[in-house]
Design a protein around this motif. Sequence first.
Motif, PDB file in Angstrom:
ATOM      1  N   UNK A   9      33.085  34.275   7.622  1.00  0.00           N
ATOM      2  CA  UNK A   9      32.421  33.842   6.384  1.00  0.00           C
ATOM      3  C   UNK A   9      32.427  32.336   6.150  1.00  0.00           C
ATOM      4  N   UNK A  10      33.396  31.628   6.703  1.00  0.00           N
ATOM      5  CA  UNK A  10      33.483  30.179   6.487  1.00  0.00           C
ATOM      6  C   UNK A  10      33.119  29.361   7.725  1.00  0.00           C
ATOM      7  N   UNK A  11      33.227  29.973   8.892  1.00  0.00           N
ATOM      8  CA  UNK A  11      32.936  29.263  10.141  1.00  0.00           C
ATOM      9  C   UNK A  11      32.195  30.200  11.092  1.00  0.00           C
ATOM     10  N   UNK A  12      30.933  30.519  10.762  1.00  0.00           N
ATOM     11  CA  UNK A  12      30.192  31.491  11.581  1.00  0.00           C
ATOM     12  C   UNK A  12      30.020  31.005  13.017  1.00  0.00           C
ATOM     13  N   UNK A  13      30.131  31.949  13.943  1.00  0.00           N
ATOM     14  CA  UNK A  13      30.069  31.641  15.364  1.00  0.00           C
ATOM     15  C   UNK A  13      28.679  31.100  15.730  1.00  0.00           C
ATOM     16  N   UNK A  14      28.659  29.887  16.293  1.00  0.00           N
ATOM     17  CA  UNK A  14      27.383  29.216  16.543  1.00  0.00           C
ATOM     18  C   UNK A  14      26.513  29.960  17.542  1.00  0.00           C
ATOM     19  N   UNK A  15      27.142  30.584  18.545  1.00  0.00           N
ATOM     20  CA  UNK A  15      26.344  31.330  19.528  1.00  0.00           C
ATOM     21  C   UNK A  15      25.598  32.478  18.858  1.00  0.00           C
ATOM     22  N   UNK A 130      23.290  29.259   4.647  1.00  0.00           N
ATOM     23  CA  UNK A 130      22.986  27.843   4.851  1.00  0.00           C
ATOM     24  C   UNK A 130      22.976  27.492   6.343  1.00  0.00           C
ATOM     25  N   UNK A 131      23.893  28.084   7.104  1.00  0.00           N
ATOM     26  CA  UNK A 131      23.949  27.802   8.535  1.00  0.00           C
ATOM     27  C   UNK A 131      22.712  28.328   9.246  1.00  0.00           C
ATOM     28  N   UNK A 132      22.269  29.517   8.887  1.00  0.00           N
ATOM     29  CA  UNK A 132      21.035  30.066   9.462  1.00  0.00           C
ATOM     30  C   UNK A 132      19.848  29.179   9.115  1.00  0.00           C
ATOM     31  N   UNK A 133      19.751  28.786   7.862  1.00  0.00           N
ATOM     32  CA  UNK A 133      18.628  27.946   7.420  1.00  0.00           C
ATOM     33  C   UNK A 133      18.598  26.622   8.173  1.00  0.00           C
ATOM     34  N   UNK A 134      19.737  26.002   8.317  1.00  0.00           N
ATOM     35  CA  UNK A 134      19.797  24.700   8.994  1.00  0.00           C
ATOM     36  C   UNK A 134      19.498  24.821  10.481  1.00  0.00           C
ATOM     37  N   UNK A 135      19.912  25.925  11.087  1.00  0.00           N
ATOM     38  CA  UNK A 135      19.665  26.126  12.516  1.00  0.00           C
ATOM     39  C   UNK A 135      18.229  26.554  12.774  1.00  0.00           C
ATOM     40  N   UNK A 136      17.722  27.446  11.941  1.00  0.00           N
ATOM     41  CA  UNK A 136      16.344  27.935  12.085  1.00  0.00           C
ATOM     42  C   UNK A 136      15.336  26.835  11.789  1.00  0.00           C
TER      43      UNK A 136
END
Length: 213
Positions: A9-15, A130-136
């Motif tokens: 939840x705080x550090x989602x796996x980047x792969x 937020x991580x998905x949005x920034x990566x996508x």
Amino acid sequence: MATIYSLHPENPQQRSIQEICHALKNGAIMLYPTDTVYAIGCDLNVKSAVERVRQIKQLSNDKPLTFLCSSLSNISEYAVVSDYAYKIMRRVIPGPYTFLLPATKLVPKVVMNPKRKTTGIRVPDHVICRTILETLENPIISSSAHLPDQEGDFPTKGLESARLFDALDHIVDLIIEDGSAPGSEVSTIVDFTGDQPDIVRQGLGWPELQQWF
């Protein structure tokens, strides 16, 4: 069956995030947690995927769809933000707020009411979102994962995550879970499309927002 991703939840796996974003760009539909409720979503710019979300949620073409952006500056690409709206929005986002705003030409017609050039946008206070949005690098559709049955009831509302996942396993392509239970409180909705702001719905975060009105 859907592919399940269990993310920290705080550090989602980047792969895993990269794999999710690759699938989204290729038209995948996902069930994912937000800072309000679990949502069904897809890449805003994949028309076929947006149409599938409408079919899953049984939404007519004149029903607008809310989407998530990564930041206030990202919102300004897809909506016209007045000075007054900006002053309020910058104080409360990221958070559980949906803002109705005049849409720019970047908003696909498939997500808007054809009679109104407006759109609903959120910036969630949720690390995975937020991580998905920034990566996508694209907004993602956010439609609550409450599916009506033939009687018009909502059997998935308020269910624990395992039962929610079971209910949608054969409907979506990806299931993203972070160990949290599905929320049941919706976002607060603020309409900034008129001359004066209008509180459409008081939901999560309303006490914090109320002081600015």
